[in-house]
Design an enzyme around this catalytic site. Structure first.
Site, short mmCIF file in Angstrom:
data_model
loop_
_atom_site.label_atom_id
_atom_site.label_comp_id
_atom_site.label_asym_id
_atom_site.label_seq_id
_atom_site.Cartn_x
_atom_site.Cartn_y
_atom_site.Cartn_z
N GLY A 14 0.82 -1.21 0.00
CA GLY A 14 0.00 0.00 0.00
C GLY A 14 0.86 1.25 0.00
O GLY A 14 0.54 2.22 0.67
N ARG A 17 -0.08 5.51 -1.94
CA ARG A 17 -0.75 6.73 -1.45
C ARG A 17 -0.55 6.85 0.06
O ARG A 17 -0.10 5.92 0.71
CB ARG A 17 -2.28 6.64 -1.68
CG ARG A 17 -2.70 6.61 -3.10
CD ARG A 17 -4.22 6.67 -3.23
NE ARG A 17 -4.86 5.39 -3.03
CZ ARG A 17 -5.73 5.12 -2.06
NH1 ARG A 17 -6.06 6.06 -1.18
NH2 ARG A 17 -6.29 3.93 -1.93
N SER A 144 -3.24 0.46 14.58
CA SER A 144 -4.01 1.71 14.77
C SER A 144 -4.31 1.90 16.25
O SER A 144 -4.43 0.93 17.00
CB SER A 144 -5.33 1.62 14.01
OG SER A 144 -6.19 2.65 14.42
N TYR A 157 -12.49 -3.27 11.68
CA TYR A 157 -11.17 -2.61 11.60
C TYR A 157 -10.42 -2.72 12.94
O TYR A 157 -9.23 -3.07 12.97
CB TYR A 157 -11.41 -1.15 11.22
CG TYR A 157 -10.17 -0.32 10.99
CD1 TYR A 157 -9.45 -0.41 9.81
CD2 TYR A 157 -9.74 0.60 11.96
CE1 TYR A 157 -8.33 0.38 9.59
CE2 TYR A 157 -8.62 1.40 11.75
CZ TYR A 157 -7.92 1.28 10.56
OH TYR A 157 -6.81 2.07 10.36
N SER A 158 -11.10 -2.44 14.05
CA SER A 158 -10.40 -2.47 15.34
C SER A 158 -10.00 -3.90 15.70
O SER A 158 -8.94 -4.13 16.29
CB SER A 158 -11.24 -1.83 16.45
OG SER A 158 -12.44 -2.54 16.61
N LYS A 161 -6.91 -4.70 13.60
CA LYS A 161 -5.73 -3.96 14.08
C LYS A 161 -5.24 -4.49 15.44
O LYS A 161 -4.04 -4.52 15.71
CB LYS A 161 -6.03 -2.46 14.16
CG LYS A 161 -6.26 -1.80 12.80
CD LYS A 161 -5.06 -1.91 11.90
CE LYS A 161 -5.17 -1.08 10.64
NZ LYS A 161 -4.02 -1.24 9.73
N ILE A 190 -4.67 10.49 11.20
CA ILE A 190 -3.69 11.01 10.23
C ILE A 190 -4.41 11.50 8.97
O ILE A 190 -5.32 10.82 8.47
CB ILE A 190 -2.67 9.90 9.85
CG1 ILE A 190 -2.09 9.20 11.11
CG2 ILE A 190 -1.55 10.47 8.97
CD1 ILE A 190 -1.34 10.09 12.08
#
Ligand code: NDP
Length: 249
Positions: A14, A17, A144, A157-158, A161, A190
């Site tokens: 990744g 970007r 994260s 997501y959590s 991570k 961010i």
């Protein structure tokens, strides 16, 4: 200060970007050979052109979906055929598909786990094959803040991570005897494409809740990645470094 990254081979998943591209530029500026990947060919090509023009380094881009173990095996074989080694792996590729648990679809859950967790596992498994032979290597996983704190609307997501933190520590323990150093960075909020669609109101609330009173820049993360990849941190392994402006201490 010499970070000793010249001629090192670094693979940033990744890297086309956002945080990954900022990391790619930092390593390029230190004279490393930079490899990036992503699903979109156009953004990979643009990033590779910019990196080689600006820094005059060896750069290679792969169209790659980290959630495919088959693609990942082939890419690592090609990296070794092209560069002869892999010194540093940065597991950075990630996506969000937010929803409350009650409304979250199987697909939203699975896609985020496949990319944000399984992708880290597939790349780590390939990288260590080569790093073990070299008896040297560094792996940096981008987790994260929400993998530590949890976050309403981000169960997928959590969870991914948080699991990356477990994977980081386990890889560090399994690989320490082979001199492979494994750490994670836990960014806070961010400024990248990932966060650009949040409303002004939410962004202001976030800023107010951050002791340093600003959102992070991709460079704030890239600086720490450079530090962890350098020889200045050879006695740190299995750590999670928070880079969040004090948002969570
Ligand atoms: P961006 O959305 O800006 O960039 C994500 C990058 O990952 C792109 O290069 C994208 O390219 C690539 N990518 C996405 N899916 C895949 C895939 N399946 N295979 C390969 N590459 C993929 O995100 P950020 O730069 O903000 O995020 C980078 C990392 O930092 C992520 O792991 C994210 O979870 C983490 N992070 C970000 C925070 C933030 O506030 N921005 C906070 C905490 C952690 P393409 O779309 O072409 O595939």
């Amino acid at each position: 200060m010499n970070l000793n990254l010249k001629d090192k081979v670094v693979f940033i998943t990744g890297g086309s970007r956002g945080i990954g591209y900022a990391i790619a530029k930092k390593f390029a500026s230190e004279g490393a050979n930079v490899i990036i990947s992503g699903r979109n060919k156009e953004s990979i090509d643009t990033a590779c052109d910019e990196l080689s023009k600006e820094y005059g380094i060896n750069v290679k881009g792969y169209v790659h979906d980290v959630s495919s173990s088959i693609e990942t095996v082939k890419i690592f074989e090609d990296i070794i055929n092209t560069f002869g080694k892999i010194d540093i792996l940065i597991n950075n590729a990630g996506i969000t598909k937010d929803n409350l648990i009650l409304k979250m679809t199987d697909e939203e859950w699975k896609d985020v786990i496949d990319i944000n967790l399984n992708g880290v596992f597939y790349c780590t498994r390939e990288a260590i094959k080569y790093m073990m032979k070299a008896r040297a290597g560094k792996i940096i996983n981008i987790t994260s803040i929400v993998g530590i704190t949890g976050n309403a609307g981000q169960a997928n997501y959590s969870s991914a991570k948080a699991a990356v933190i477990g994977l980081t520590k386990t890889t560090a323990k399994e690989m320490a005897g082979r001199n492979i150093i494994v750490n994670a960075i836990a960014p806070g909020f961010i400024k990248t494409d990932m966060t650009k669609n949040l409303s002004d109101n939410v962004v202001q609330q976030m800023k107010d809740s951050i002791p340093l009173k600003r959102l992070g820049d991709a460079d704030d993360i890239a600086n720490v990645a450079l530090f962890l990849a350098s020889e200045l941190t050879n006695y740190i392994t299995g750590e999670v470094i928070s880079v969040n402006g004090g948002m969570f201490m």
